[in-house]
Design an enzyme around this catalytic site. Structure first.
Site, short mmCIF file in Angstrom:
data_model
loop_
_atom_site.label_atom_id
_atom_site.label_comp_id
_atom_site.label_asym_id
_atom_site.label_seq_id
_atom_site.Cartn_x
_atom_site.Cartn_y
_atom_site.Cartn_z
CD GLU A 30 -19.17 90.29 57.04
OE1 GLU A 30 -18.30 89.44 57.33
OE2 GLU A 30 -19.81 90.91 57.90
CD GLU A 74 -26.08 86.99 51.69
OE1 GLU A 74 -25.47 88.08 51.76
OE2 GLU A 74 -26.38 86.31 52.67
#
Length: 667
Positions: A143, A152
């Site tokens: 995640e 990210e």
């Protein structure tokens, strides 16, 4: 404890400095992060668990093979424990942040999964077979997403995993993701990105500033708080891009300088208006059949029960120039992205040329916060400047030394044609930008290094704003300004004082980010709660007791109700010298209605006679969007009756412009 460089505010110099701290507690980074918010995300927890059960169960039925799972960015280890409970035979969980990986090991052990889950303090890109993993895995779960989805590094991370760590046809959770877009008009948002010439009438905004495209970085915002009063939807929502995580992602275009991809779509305009921005969110499809969907869609799109989040929100990408459209128009929208960032192009006619990622060339977008743009566009600031000018004329204070941080105040004063102005620019980062704005005016431009040579500064006027400030009281740096005029006799400093104010609030959702987790899907997370509690323990101030720092939040983004009187804690009089020593203040706060109490909100009002400029509530008793407020969370929410008395105890550390607090019920 670790030895690490951290940024600290130097109030005297009005700048942040990198300082080596020998005993910096990295656990505080966890405490202030989004870990707790994610663990409180019930929808996310249930749907990930459901997808793991479904994927691992199907794989066991169809292959009969051992299930080996790789959990990238495990955090607390919650997904690894879910995978093991769903039938995984072994899980390799990697976490690059060392304090978090240590916590995960303890959590795994407390839940009795240590024989099946191996925590490795590495990035997945540094994992080595067979050193860290005995063999490739057949299930991957992760995640590592942000509000922009890819910020990210999920694309290069999964690309590397597919090439080195996963078997062919490995099952990935989530299996895919979609980026959804909607074209919007919002003056309130646009004021947080560009200067509005209609608001700033006392000088002509340079063309370079008007034409500046800003930056590619998204504005993460709780968009639901703007709908419907401050947000107009100009199109239907439309899927713009689909990412398949089951295979390595490769970009469409590659050249010597960059790799990027482009997606195009024709979007129909459903309402006439002005497009200020592209609003985006994403949907995760957690299983291979795309039946388990986790969506970040805003409240007006929601068919299921809405789940509040502060870790994954919606993203706003501003257009370089607002675009006027009519109902029925068809617009050509292009979405570009590289491995980490996203940007958009919106045109009336199809654009066949490549549009590069926006880069700021005015200097303001890389040095100003969103709040600073909103501040300079606000009626509150304009009215404050006007009242200040009237006051100066009335007092016949015409020879001024103005101190600011990329401030428009000297130009506003100059436009009156009655003041002689010396302007001291405190920000090294934006000095060239403000020089462009000041241009050929007769304002004497100075740097703070030259202050020691100033022989006369009878009236110092400071705009109470510094870009280094995270909390309202960090603007108390203006208290140190008078000390910088070493050779000058200063008679007046404006504003005259700052008033520290506080109220107690009931929060609909924000309290969850600091609330104990206890358990997630029956997994014991009390070790995580203890870690957070230890990191946020009040600090002992000798002779005064225990105190905690408030945290910066934009209260306008979060549903809240003020449940107490608004109380003045202290008045800082700038006509007096800055205190040398720490000092203590104390005041009572009473509930004005029976309520649940979650937090205290603290801010500053800057005042000169009947003039006021607030970093908290405006004249309509609404939280301003041009400043964050300080929020002090109570350890646990509690209910209290009308008239209940609370004590607010605070200590001011003058040299750091820092204030610490302790609130408690006075029983």
């Amino acid at each position: 404890m670790s030895k690490i460089f951290v940024q600290r505010l130097n109030a005297v110099e009005a700048k942040t400095e990198w300082v080596l701290e020998d005993d910096y507690d990295l656990q505080e980074e966890i405490a202030r992060s989004t870990y707790a918010g994610m663990l409180h995300d019930v929808e996310r927890n249930k749907k990930y668990f459901k997808a793991l059960h479904k994927t691992i169960g199907n794989l066991k039925k169809t292959t009969g093979s051992l299930i080996r799972v790789l959990d990238i960015g495990t955090g607390t280890g919650i997904l690894s424990m879910m995978a093991t409970s769903a039938g995984a035979d072994h899980v390799t969980a990697c976490e690059v942040f060392e304090p978090m990986s240590r916590a995960a090991e303890k959590i795994i052990k407390k839940n009795l999964f240590q024989d099946k889950i191996n925590i490795i303090n590495k990035s997945s890109t540094n994992l080595i077979i067979p050193l860290d993993m005995s063999e490739k895995v057949n299930v991957l779960v992760t995640e590592i997403f942000d509000t922009e989805l890819i910020g990210e590094g999920v694309l290069p991370t999964l690309r590397d995993a597919h090439e080195r760590l996963l078997v062919k046809n490995c099952k990935v959770i989530p299996s895919s993701a979609s980026v959804i877009v909607q074209l919007i008009e919002s003056y309130k948002l646009s004021c947080m990105n560009k200067l509005d010439q209609n608001k700033i009438k006392f000088f002509k905004v340079p063309e370079a500033f008007e034409d500046c495209p800003g930056t590619a970085s998204a504005h993460e915002v709780q968009i639901n708080q703007l709908y419907p009063n401050h947000l107009k939807l100009l199109s239907e929502a439309q899927e713009m891009k689909k990412f398949d995580f089951q295979t390595p992602y490769h970009h469409d275009f590659i050249n010597k300088e960059s790799k990027y991809s482009k997606s195009e779509s024709i979007i129909n305009i459903t309402q006439s208006g002005t497009i200020d921005a592209v609003l985006t969110w994403w949907d995760l499809y957690l299983d291979e059949s795309s039946k388990i969907k986790l969506s970040m869609e805003p409240i007006w799109m929601r068919k299921e029960l809405y789940h509040w989040r502060d870790h994954w929100m919606q993203a706003v990408y501003y257009l370089p120039k607002a675009l006027r459209v009519n109902k029925g128009d068809k617009l050509f929208v292009s979405m570009y992205h590289d491995d980490y960032s996203v940007w958009f192009d919106v045109q009336i006619n199809k654009n066949l040329l490549f549009v590069d990622r926006p880069l700021c060339f005015c200097g303001l977008h890389v040095s100003w916060s969103r709040e600073r743009f909103a501040m300079n566009n606000s009626d509150d600031m304009s009215n404050y400047f006007t009242s200040l000018i009237d006051y100066l004329k009335k007092k016949k204070e015409l020879h001024l030394t103005v101190v600011g941080d990329t401030s428009f105040l000297p130009l506003r004063l100059y436009s009156e044609n009655v003041f002689e102005i010396k302007y001291v620019e405190y920000s090294e980062l934006t000095r060239q930008s403000i020089k462009q704005i000041i241009g050929t005016s007769n304002i004497e431009f100075m740097t703070k290094k030259k202050l020691k040579n100033v022989l006369e500064a009878s009236c110092i006027v400071a705009e109470p704003y510094f870009s280094t400030s995270l909390l309202p009281w960090h603007h108390l740096q203006i208290w140190h300004i008078k000390n910088c005029f070493l050779n000058a006799q200063t008679n007046v400093i404006l504003p005259q004082k700052a008033v520290l104010k506080v109220c107690l609030v009931m929060l609909e959702d924000l309290w969850k980010v600091r609330s104990p987790v206890v358990s997630v899907e029956s997994f014991d997370l009390t070790i995580f709660d203890e870690l957070i509690s230890d990191a946020l323990q009040p600090k002992l101030i000798d002779g005064y007791g225990y105190f905690s720092f408030a945290e910066p939040f934009s209260m306008w983004e979060f549903k809240n109700v003020i449940v107490s009187d608004i109380v003045t804690l202290y008045e800082f009089n700038f006509q007096y010298d800055t205190p040398k020593e720490l000092f203590h203040i104390k005041h009572e706060v009473f509930l004005k209605k029976s309520s649940c109490v979650h937090a205290a909100v603290i801010w500053l009002d800057f005042e000169t006679e009947n003039m006021q400029w607030s970093t908290g509530l405006n004249q309509s008793s609404e939280w301003v969007n041009y400043s964050k407020q300080g929020v002090y969370f109570f350890k646990s929410p509690f209910s209290a009756e009308e008239g209940t008395k609370f004590m607010c105890s605070a200590v001011l550390i003058p040299k750091d412009c820092e204030i610490m607090f302790n609130f408690y019920r006075n029983i």
